[in-house]
Design a protein around this motif. Structure first.
Motif, PDB file in Angstrom:
ATOM      1  N   MET A   1      28.887  23.643  30.732  1.00 59.48           N
ATOM      2  CA  MET A   1      30.307  23.605  30.485  1.00 59.48           C
ATOM      3  C   MET A   1      30.920  22.489  31.329  1.00 59.48           C
ATOM      4  SD  MET A   1      33.242  26.482  31.244  1.00 59.48           S
ATOM      5  CE  MET A   1      32.415  27.672  30.271  1.00 59.48           C
ATOM      6  N   ASP A   2      31.718  21.670  30.698  1.00 53.69           N
ATOM      7  CA  ASP A   2      32.385  20.576  31.403  1.00 53.69           C
ATOM      8  C   ASP A   2      33.583  21.127  32.168  1.00 53.69           C
ATOM      9  OD1 ASP A   2      33.396  18.192  32.306  1.00 53.69           O
ATOM     10  OD2 ASP A   2      34.116  17.538  30.342  1.00 53.69           O
ATOM     11  N   MET A   3      33.509  21.047  33.483  1.00 49.09           N
ATOM     12  CA  MET A   3      34.568  21.586  34.347  1.00 49.09           C
ATOM     13  C   MET A   3      35.566  20.500  34.766  1.00 49.09           C
ATOM     14  SD  MET A   3      33.849  24.791  34.630  1.00 49.09           S
ATOM     15  CE  MET A   3      34.633  25.367  36.103  1.00 49.09           C
ATOM     16  N   THR A   4      35.446  19.314  34.198  1.00 53.05           N
ATOM     17  CA  THR A   4      36.351  18.228  34.533  1.00 53.05           C
ATOM     18  C   THR A   4      37.781  18.602  34.152  1.00 53.05           C
ATOM     19  OG1 THR A   4      34.594  16.655  34.077  1.00 53.05           O
ATOM     20  CG2 THR A   4      36.828  15.778  34.190  1.00 53.05           C
ATOM     21  N   GLY A   5      38.668  18.502  35.100  1.00 47.74           N
ATOM     22  CA  GLY A   5      40.079  18.755  34.836  1.00 47.74           C
ATOM     23  C   GLY A   5      40.500  20.207  34.838  1.00 47.74           C
ATOM     24  N   VAL A   6      39.573  21.133  35.122  1.00 40.33           N
ATOM     25  CA  VAL A   6      39.956  22.545  35.137  1.00 40.33           C
ATOM     26  C   VAL A   6      41.009  22.778  36.223  1.00 40.33           C
ATOM     27  CG1 VAL A   6      38.130  23.339  36.692  1.00 40.33           C
ATOM     28  CG2 VAL A   6      39.095  24.916  35.050  1.00 40.33           C
ATOM     29  N   GLN A   7      42.025  23.551  35.892  1.00 39.13           N
ATOM     30  CA  GLN A   7      43.102  23.838  36.830  1.00 39.13           C
ATOM     31  C   GLN A   7      43.134  25.332  37.116  1.00 39.13           C
ATOM     32  OE1 GLN A   7      46.774  22.146  35.427  1.00 39.13           O
ATOM     33  NE2 GLN A   7      45.923  20.103  35.351  1.00 39.13           N
ATOM     34  N   TRP A   8      42.759  25.682  38.342  1.00 39.98           N
ATOM     35  CA  TRP A   8      42.735  27.075  38.773  1.00 39.98           C
ATOM     36  C   TRP A   8      44.113  27.459  39.289  1.00 39.98           C
ATOM     37  CZ3 TRP A   8      38.576  30.014  37.826  1.00 39.98           C
ATOM     38  CH2 TRP A   8      37.364  29.370  37.586  1.00 39.98           C
ATOM     39  N   ARG A   9      44.504  28.699  39.023  1.00 37.81           N
ATOM     40  CA  ARG A   9      45.750  29.234  39.584  1.00 37.81           C
ATOM     41  C   ARG A   9      45.468  30.635  40.106  1.00 37.81           C
ATOM     42  NH1 ARG A   9      47.733  32.919  36.000  1.00 37.81           N
ATOM     43  NH2 ARG A   9      47.041  32.681  33.861  1.00 37.81           N
ATOM     44  N   LYS A  10      46.135  30.982  41.176  1.00 31.72           N
ATOM     45  CA  LYS A  10      45.970  32.308  41.759  1.00 31.72           C
ATOM     46  C   LYS A  10      46.703  33.317  40.881  1.00 31.72           C
ATOM     47  CE  LYS A  10      46.760  34.715  46.097  1.00 31.72           C
ATOM     48  NZ  LYS A  10      47.273  34.572  47.453  1.00 31.72           N
ATOM     49  N   SER A  11      46.093  34.438  40.647  1.00 32.40           N
ATOM     50  CA  SER A  11      46.709  35.486  39.849  1.00 32.40           C
ATOM     51  C   SER A  11      48.033  35.912  40.467  1.00 32.40           C
ATOM     52  CB  SER A  11      45.777  36.697  39.765  1.00 32.40           C
ATOM     53  OG  SER A  11      46.455  37.810  39.250  1.00 32.40           O
ATOM     54  N   THR A  12      49.017  36.172  39.630  1.00 34.05           N
ATOM     55  CA  THR A  12      50.322  36.636  40.118  1.00 34.05           C
ATOM     56  C   THR A  12      50.223  38.032  40.720  1.00 34.05           C
ATOM     57  OG1 THR A  12      50.891  37.477  37.921  1.00 34.05           O
ATOM     58  CG2 THR A  12      51.615  35.241  38.465  1.00 34.05           C
ATOM     59  N   LYS A  13      49.153  38.752  40.417  1.00 32.29           N
ATOM     60  CA  LYS A  13      48.956  40.103  40.966  1.00 32.29           C
ATOM     61  C   LYS A  13      48.151  40.098  42.249  1.00 32.29           C
ATOM     62  CE  LYS A  13      51.122  42.129  37.637  1.00 32.29           C
ATOM     63  NZ  LYS A  13      52.435  42.664  37.860  1.00 32.29           N
TER      64      LYS A  13
ATOM     65  N   SER B   1      49.164  38.492  49.111  1.00 27.35           N
ATOM     66  CA  SER B   1      49.307  37.325  49.975  1.00 27.35           C
ATOM     67  C   SER B   1      48.593  37.518  51.313  1.00 27.35           C
ATOM     68  CB  SER B   1      50.789  37.036  50.221  1.00 27.35           C
ATOM     69  OG  SER B   1      51.395  38.154  50.839  1.00 27.35           O
ATOM     70  N   ASN B   2      47.899  38.647  51.476  1.00 29.98           N
ATOM     71  CA  ASN B   2      47.250  38.954  52.749  1.00 29.98           C
ATOM     72  C   ASN B   2      45.797  38.500  52.819  1.00 29.98           C
ATOM     73  OD1 ASN B   2      46.038  40.740  51.060  1.00 29.98           O
ATOM     74  ND2 ASN B   2      46.550  42.577  52.195  1.00 29.98           N
ATOM     75  N   GLY B   3      45.345  37.724  51.842  1.00 27.68           N
ATOM     76  CA  GLY B   3      43.961  37.247  51.847  1.00 27.68           C
ATOM     77  C   GLY B   3      42.963  38.274  51.364  1.00 27.68           C
ATOM     78  N   GLY B   4      43.424  39.347  50.769  1.00 22.98           N
ATOM     79  CA  GLY B   4      42.544  40.409  50.300  1.00 22.98           C
ATOM     80  C   GLY B   4      41.973  40.122  48.932  1.00 22.98           C
ATOM     81  N   ALA B   5      42.135  41.056  48.031  1.00 24.96           N
ATOM     82  CA  ALA B   5      41.555  40.969  46.697  1.00 24.96           C
ATOM     83  C   ALA B   5      42.325  39.971  45.838  1.00 24.96           C
ATOM     84  CB  ALA B   5      41.560  42.347  46.042  1.00 24.96           C
ATOM     85  N   CYS B   6      41.862  38.740  45.826  1.00 25.50           N
ATOM     86  CA  CYS B   6      42.528  37.689  45.067  1.00 25.50           C
ATOM     87  C   CYS B   6      41.570  37.093  44.042  1.00 25.50           C
ATOM     88  CB  CYS B   6      42.995  36.566  45.993  1.00 25.50           C
ATOM     89  SG  CYS B   6      44.178  37.088  47.237  1.00 25.50           S
ATOM     90  N   VAL B   7      42.107  36.802  42.888  1.00 26.29           N
ATOM     91  CA  VAL B   7      41.327  36.109  41.874  1.00 26.29           C
ATOM     92  C   VAL B   7      42.088  34.875  41.421  1.00 26.29           C
ATOM     93  CG1 VAL B   7      40.119  38.159  41.060  1.00 26.29           C
ATOM     94  CG2 VAL B   7      42.240  37.476  39.953  1.00 26.29           C
TER      95      VAL B   7
END
Length: 63
Positions: A1-13, A16-22
């Motif tokens: 899979m070509d990952m060029t240009g993929v833009q990751w964003r943190k889930s709105t859910k 902010s404490n560094g815990g369960a984040c995707v």
């Protein structure tokens, strides 16, 4: 899979404490990628856009 240009964003859910984040990348045609923010190099889950929408609807109670 070509990952060029993929833009990751943190889930709105994600907290902010560094815990369960995707992070989600939904800017690629025909695929939605999901990974653990704390362990970005340990792989990712791959969904079709329709499967991702169904998952989000189910976990948010909008099914």
């Amino acid at each position: 899979m070509d990952m060029t240009g993929v833009q990751w964003r943190k889930s709105t859910k994600s907290g902010s404490n560094g815990g369960a984040c995707v992070e989600v990348a939904d800017d690629l045609p025909g695929v939605v990628l999901v990974r653990d923010t704390k362990d970005r190099d340990n792989g990712m889950l791959t969904f079709t856009p329709s499967a991702w929408r169904a998952f989000v609807a189910e976990v948010s109670g909008r099914s």
